[in-house]
Design a protein around this motif. Structure first.
Motif, PDB file in Angstrom:
ATOM      1  N   GLU A  85       0.863  -1.183   0.000  1.00  0.00           N
ATOM      2  CA  GLU A  85       0.000   0.000   0.000  1.00  0.00           C
ATOM      3  C   GLU A  85       0.902   1.237   0.000  1.00  0.00           C
ATOM      4  N   PRO A  86       1.121   1.855  -1.161  1.00  0.00           N
ATOM      5  CA  PRO A  86       2.104   2.939  -1.273  1.00  0.00           C
ATOM      6  C   PRO A  86       1.965   4.050  -0.234  1.00  0.00           C
ATOM      7  N   ASP A  87       0.759   4.530   0.028  1.00  0.00           N
ATOM      8  CA  ASP A  87       0.614   5.622   0.996  1.00  0.00           C
ATOM      9  C   ASP A  87       1.003   5.170   2.400  1.00  0.00           C
ATOM     10  N   ARG A  88       0.584   3.986   2.749  1.00  0.00           N
ATOM     11  CA  ARG A  88       0.917   3.436   4.067  1.00  0.00           C
ATOM     12  C   ARG A  88       2.419   3.162   4.175  1.00  0.00           C
ATOM     13  N   LEU A  89       3.014   2.704   3.081  1.00  0.00           N
ATOM     14  CA  LEU A  89       4.449   2.420   3.083  1.00  0.00           C
ATOM     15  C   LEU A  89       5.254   3.703   3.280  1.00  0.00           C
ATOM     16  N   VAL A  90       4.872   4.765   2.603  1.00  0.00           N
ATOM     17  CA  VAL A  90       5.587   6.040   2.755  1.00  0.00           C
ATOM     18  C   VAL A  90       5.559   6.484   4.214  1.00  0.00           C
ATOM     19  N   SER A  91       4.405   6.412   4.836  1.00  0.00           N
ATOM     20  CA  SER A  91       4.271   6.799   6.237  1.00  0.00           C
ATOM     21  C   SER A  91       5.130   5.908   7.140  1.00  0.00           C
ATOM     22  N   ALA A  92       5.116   4.611   6.892  1.00  0.00           N
ATOM     23  CA  ALA A  92       5.909   3.675   7.699  1.00  0.00           C
ATOM     24  C   ALA A  92       7.404   3.919   7.512  1.00  0.00           C
ATOM     25  N   LEU A  93       7.828   4.209   6.284  1.00  0.00           N
ATOM     26  CA  LEU A  93       9.245   4.490   6.030  1.00  0.00           C
ATOM     27  C   LEU A  93       9.685   5.796   6.692  1.00  0.00           C
ATOM     28  N   GLU A  94       8.798   6.782   6.711  1.00  0.00           N
ATOM     29  CA  GLU A  94       9.124   8.042   7.394  1.00  0.00           C
ATOM     30  C   GLU A  94       9.318   7.799   8.889  1.00  0.00           C
ATOM     31  N   ALA A  95       8.464   6.984   9.498  1.00  0.00           N
ATOM     32  CA  ALA A  95       8.604   6.663  10.920  1.00  0.00           C
ATOM     33  C   ALA A  95       9.895   5.885  11.165  1.00  0.00           C
ATOM     34  N   TYR A  96      10.227   4.952  10.275  1.00  0.00           N
ATOM     35  CA  TYR A  96      11.470   4.178  10.366  1.00  0.00           C
ATOM     36  C   TYR A  96      12.666   5.132  10.350  1.00  0.00           C
ATOM     37  N   ARG A  97      12.673   6.051   9.399  1.00  0.00           N
ATOM     38  CA  ARG A  97      13.761   7.026   9.278  1.00  0.00           C
ATOM     39  C   ARG A  97      13.853   7.891  10.529  1.00  0.00           C
TER      40      ARG A  97
END
Length: 120
Positions: A78-90
């Motif tokens: 899910e691209p939108d969810r992935l972007v949010s998860a990657l931002e939190a990871y970073r």
């Protein structure tokens, strides 16, 4: 692509018994291999090589890495969810850069064992 991926971009997490660093690298390799950003594959391979030692030390300063990685894999389709998860990871990693650098800068004999124990 990630183990179990198909032409429709379905990504699934590799064997959870595998090393967390290898599974993290597999996730980022698979993201870089997506058709939308395929030209990033080689750059991601180089980044994974450079980050491997740091990722092995993350267990000493970041709790919940297993759950975090599982949520990244769950969001991978899910691209939108992935972007949010990657931002939190970073953001989590940026917050502990000083701690990770202190671990990396220790003389080799004083560094913790490179394969950090996983949190439960």
């Amino acid at each position: 692509m990630i183990a179990g991926a198909s032409a429709n971009r379905k990504m699934t997490e590799p064997d959870p018994a595998a090393d967390i660093v290898a599974r993290t690298e597999a996730l980022f390799d698979a993201i870089a291999a997506l058709p939308e950003i395929a030209e990033c594959g080689e750059a991601m391979a180089h980044a994974n090589d450079r980050l491997r030692a740091v990722r092995r030390l993350e267990g000493y300063v970041i709790a919940g890495r297993e759950a975090e990685l599982a949520s990244l894999y769950a969001a991978a389709n899910e691209p939108d969810r992935l972007v949010s998860a990657l931002e939190a990871y970073r953001d989590r990693r940026l917050a502990v850069v000083p701690d990770l650098m202190r671990l990396l800068m220790r003389p080799p004999a004083e560094r913790p064992v490179i394969a950090a124990p996983e949190e439960s």
